[in-house]
Design a protein around this motif. Structure first.
Motif, PDB file in Angstrom:
ATOM      1  N   GLU A 138       0.823  -1.208   0.000  1.00 55.07           N
ATOM      2  CA  GLU A 138       0.000   0.000   0.000  1.00 55.07           C
ATOM      3  C   GLU A 138       0.851   1.248   0.000  1.00 55.07           C
ATOM      4  O   GLU A 138       0.533   2.224  -0.680  1.00 55.07           O
ATOM      5  N   SER A 139       1.942   1.243   0.744  1.00 58.84           N
ATOM      6  CA  SER A 139       2.793   2.428   0.790  1.00 58.84           C
ATOM      7  C   SER A 139       3.519   2.628  -0.535  1.00 58.84           C
ATOM      8  O   SER A 139       3.812   3.755  -0.920  1.00 58.84           O
ATOM      9  N   SER A 140       3.781   1.547  -1.247  1.00 60.73           N
ATOM     10  CA  SER A 140       4.458   1.644  -2.528  1.00 60.73           C
ATOM     11  C   SER A 140       3.512   1.943  -3.682  1.00 60.73           C
ATOM     12  O   SER A 140       3.874   2.625  -4.634  1.00 60.73           O
ATOM     13  N   HIS A 141       2.301   1.441  -3.604  1.00 63.28           N
ATOM     14  CA  HIS A 141       1.382   1.520  -4.730  1.00 63.28           C
ATOM     15  C   HIS A 141       0.068   2.223  -4.416  1.00 63.28           C
ATOM     16  O   HIS A 141      -0.800   2.293  -5.283  1.00 63.28           O
ATOM     17  N   GLY A 142      -0.117   2.692  -3.210  1.00 60.97           N
ATOM     18  CA  GLY A 142      -1.364   3.347  -2.841  1.00 60.97           C
ATOM     19  C   GLY A 142      -2.518   2.357  -2.896  1.00 60.97           C
ATOM     20  O   GLY A 142      -2.351   1.168  -2.697  1.00 60.97           O
ATOM     21  N   ASP A 143      -3.693   2.861  -3.197  1.00 62.55           N
ATOM     22  CA  ASP A 143      -4.884   2.021  -3.257  1.00 62.55           C
ATOM     23  C   ASP A 143      -5.071   1.350  -4.600  1.00 62.55           C
ATOM     24  O   ASP A 143      -6.008   0.619  -4.822  1.00 62.55           O
ATOM     25  N   TRP A 144      -4.153   1.614  -5.557  1.00 62.27           N
ATOM     26  CA  TRP A 144      -4.293   1.040  -6.867  1.00 62.27           C
ATOM     27  C   TRP A 144      -4.326  -0.471  -6.783  1.00 62.27           C
ATOM     28  O   TRP A 144      -3.493  -1.110  -6.151  1.00 62.27           O
ATOM     29  N   GLY A 145      -5.315  -1.050  -7.394  1.00 61.90           N
ATOM     30  CA  GLY A 145      -5.407  -2.488  -7.427  1.00 61.90           C
ATOM     31  C   GLY A 145      -6.026  -3.103  -6.190  1.00 61.90           C
ATOM     32  O   GLY A 145      -6.066  -4.314  -6.065  1.00 61.90           O
ATOM     33  N   CYS A 146      -6.552  -2.282  -5.307  1.00 57.48           N
ATOM     34  CA  CYS A 146      -7.166  -2.810  -4.086  1.00 57.48           C
ATOM     35  C   CYS A 146      -8.420  -3.598  -4.456  1.00 57.48           C
ATOM     36  O   CYS A 146      -9.305  -3.103  -5.150  1.00 57.48           O
TER      37      CYS A 146
END
Length: 62
Positions: A51-59
């Motif tokens: 999450e810290s690396s990619h944010g919410d993308w792909g959640c």
């Protein structure tokens, strides 16, 4: 008592590296117990890192 399998030891190395919790066991059962006791924390740390690396993308929770 049988020794931990190579697969267990590899996973234990990953868990230990992520959590800082060392493994001191010598048997397959102790390896299994270590994994059971620490897998939740390991998964939480990996998820937080993603999450810290990619944010919410792909959640998938959306």
């Amino acid at each position: 008592m049988s020794e931990p399998t190579p697969k267990q030891l590899a996973f234990i190395d990953d868990i230990s590296a992520a959590t800082g919790i060392g493994f001191t066991g010598r048997t397959k059962q102790e390896a299994s117990d270590y994994i059971d006791e620490n897998i939740g924390l390991y998964r939480d740390l990996i998820e937080a890192e993603m999450e810290s690396s990619h944010g919410d993308w792909g959640c998938r929770d959306d």
